[in-house]
Design an enzyme around this catalytic site. Structure first.
Site, PDB file in Angstrom:
ATOM      1  CB  SER A   1      -0.894   0.000   1.240  1.00 23.45           C
ATOM      2  OG  SER A   1      -0.105   0.242   2.393  1.00 23.45           O
ATOM      3  CE  LYS A   2      -1.228   7.662   0.387  1.00 26.49           C
ATOM      4  NZ  LYS A   2      -0.230   8.365   1.225  1.00 26.49           N
ATOM      5  NE  ARG A   3      -1.271   5.916   6.161  1.00 28.02           N
ATOM      6  CZ  ARG A   3      -0.788   7.108   5.818  1.00 28.02           C
ATOM      7  NH1 ARG A   3       0.461   7.263   5.432  1.00 28.02           N
ATOM      8  NH2 ARG A   3      -1.560   8.167   5.871  1.00 28.02           N
TER       9      ARG A   3
ATOM     10  CG  ASP B   1       3.607   7.371   2.584  1.00 26.68           C
ATOM     11  OD1 ASP B   1       4.151   7.603   1.484  1.00 26.68           O
ATOM     12  OD2 ASP B   1       2.412   7.605   2.813  1.00 26.68           O
TER      13      ASP B   1
END
Length: 508
Positions: A266-268, A271
């Site tokens: 995921s994008k998380r 990050d």
RNA sequence: GGCGUGUUGGUCAAUCGGUUAAGACGCCUCCCUUUCACGGAGGAAUGACGGGUUCGACUCCCGUACAUGCUACCA
């Protein structure tokens, strides 16, 4: 599909935000398959969920595809013969098909409110079974199956909010052949009566994907593995609509997993672990949250495409570097893996490094411009290209250019004196003093002439060349890195070379 | 919980019943380089587990474990 039909595939994203790695890979596999078979690649926008619409997301997706070098043959911007290419623009049509299914008895109208659904789920949920709207529970709900005909009509006439649900058959097995996984089967008793048409009149994905694929004459449908459990609904819909002979062949692609632990990337995760997940920078217009993309992190599009292609597919060759045309040539859906692949950012950077090394210096110069836009220097194109040629084999990302090359343009703010101190003494100091004098007097200025002077001076001072090389490098560069020290001196020029040496002498 | 799908080194992976189980990334050692990197040579590291089938299983079948996906009027 029939054998001699032209291959048509589609990528059907919903415009809700940044374009994820996995999305790009799905696009890529679609594209490669289409090109390999001389077919068409269609971009269709799945914007049936009005609550999730995000402004600009559609344009953004187009830009990402453009950057990757993947151009759809048909899209909302470039309509072909099978439009419209946005589902929202087909709204009226879906309702008709839903109506037909109800008339045929393959679907029914349901009036249940959110609260009623909630209540049903709680009531029928057991330890061993999750309650769902299916053959066991629909008899207790408010729908056209349980209500008298007049009652249903009255409710409809009164404008009561309602949805259309598929009526899943009892005790049937739906079997189909997935191009990647082979035969897959499902027990219809275990699949719920999925909503086909929402209360707002929009279709859900389930209805839309079937209708659109039919209308757009899609021959092969690729999508993520997460769709597999709802495949029986789609299969049945094709059947109920009487379109079975034209149903596309399905292929459910494996997921791209997070590097640590397990689960979908995921994008998380990006990050958290410090790498991009989206193809290009994305700014959410609602929260103004910015997310970095591969492009802006300094990836070359051909590297990005190459690394994505190899994540879940392998041609069975030792070769790892493929141009997109080679990928088209070698690609086959049968060689796509069954299991998910963990994303490895280190390997991704290796791919990029390979392409940077192969890339033309002038092109790299152009690409690197945005990464040095905030530096207060103006550099001519040819000069920039020359310097890129000097440092490109030591960068993995375009964004690393400045840290590897800033000393060509600006004097280092500090120099690694710790590396110099141990070698520093009066002899070496007087060597450098005499070096600056000789350098200043030199008219020719290129790496050969500079090295010749250096050699002479070393001999005259009675020291070893090695004792002076590293100090000179640190004086010019600021640290123990970079290309050949004489070429650096050539590039920064005589005055600057002399100035840097003098400054270093003064602080040591 | 139910259902689906999956499982070869740390990661990506080849093998489609018979190999010393490739190769790549990363890691380690060495060479090259009077820096760093590139490049070159070498090294450590793999078939989840248990049963079958077979002359022979990483490969086929079954079970178990583990993982993951779905189980919304989201896609």
């Amino acid at each position: 599909m029939t054998n001699n039909q032209k291959v048509r595939v589609r990528f059907a994203p919903s415009p809700t935000g940044g374009l994820h790695l996995g999305g790009v890979r799905t696009v890529l596999y679609n594209y490669l398959f289409a090109r390999h078979h001389g077919g068409d690649f269609v971009l269709r926008i799945e914007d049936t969920d009005q609550s999730r619409f995000v402004a600009g997301a559609e344009e953004y997706i187009l830009q990402c595809l453009h950057w990757c070098g993947i151009q759809p043959d048909e899209s909302p911007e470039k309509p072909g013969a099978y439009g419209p290419y946005r589902q929202s623009e087909r709204k009226a049509g879906y309702a008709q098909y839903a109506k037909q299914l109800v008339a045929q008895g393959n679907a029914y109208i349901a009036f249940d409110t959110t609260e009623e659904l909630e209540e049903m789920r709680n009531k029928y949920k057991t330890e061993h079974h999750n309650a769902q709207y299916d053959s066991r529970t629909r008899g207790y709900m408010r729908n056209s199956l349980t209500l008298a005909k007049e009652e249903t009509e009255a409710l409809l006439a009164a404008g009561t909010p309602h949805v259309v649900r598929i009526k899943m058959p009892v005790n049937e097995t739906v079997i189909f052949k997935d191009m990647i996984r082979g035969e897959v089967s499902f027990d219809t008793n275990l699949v719920d009566d999925k909503v086909l048409l929402k209360a707002d009149g929009m279709p859900t994905y389930h209805l839309a994907v079937v209708v659109d694929d039919y209308l757009m004459k899609i021959t092969h449908a690729f999508r993520g593995e997460e769709w597999l459990p709802s495949a029986p609904v789609h299969l049945l819909l094709w059947q109920y609509m009487g379109w079975e002979a034209e149903m596309p062949q399905w292929a459910h692609l494996p997921l791209i997993l997070k590097p640590d632990g397990n689960g979908k990337l995921s994008k998380r995760d990006g990050d958290r672990l410090g790498f991009p997940v989206f193809a290009m920078d994305w700014t959410d217009p609602r929260t103004m949250e910015q997310t970095i993309g591969f492009k802006e992190r300094g990836f070359l599009p051909e590297a990005f495409v190459n690394l994505l292609a190899m994540l879940g597919w392998n041609p069975g060759l030792e070769q790892e570097l493929f141009s997109i045309d080679e990928l088209v040539q070698y690609f086959s859906i049968e060689r796509v893996h069954h299991g998910g692949a963990k994303f490895d950012y280190e390997k991704a950077k290796w791919f990029n490094q390979q392409y940077i090394q192969k890339a033309d210096n002038a092109r790299l110069a152009e690409l690197v411009r945005p990464f040095i836009a905030d530096k207060e220097v103006s550099i001519a194109d040819d000069k920039l290209a020359t310097i890129i040629g000097l440092v490109k084999e030591r960068i993995h990302l375009l964004s690393e250019f400045w840290e590897q090359a800033s000393f060509f343009f600006v004097r280092p703010e500090t120099i690694d004196t710790a590396a110099l101190q141990p070698k520093w003494n009066d002899t070496i100091k007087s060597f450098f003093v005499s070096l600056t004098q000789k350098l200043s007097a030199e008219n020719e200025w290129n790496q050969e002439s500079i090295e010749a002077i250096f050699n002479e001076t070393v001999a005259a001072a009675g020291i070893k060349k090695g004792e002076a090389m590293l100090p000179l490098r640190v004086m010019l560069v600021g640290g123990k890195f970079g290309p050949g020290v004489f070429i650096i001196a050539e590039q920064i020029g005589k005055d600057e070379t002399v100035a840097r040496i003098e400054k270093a002498i003064s602080i040591l």
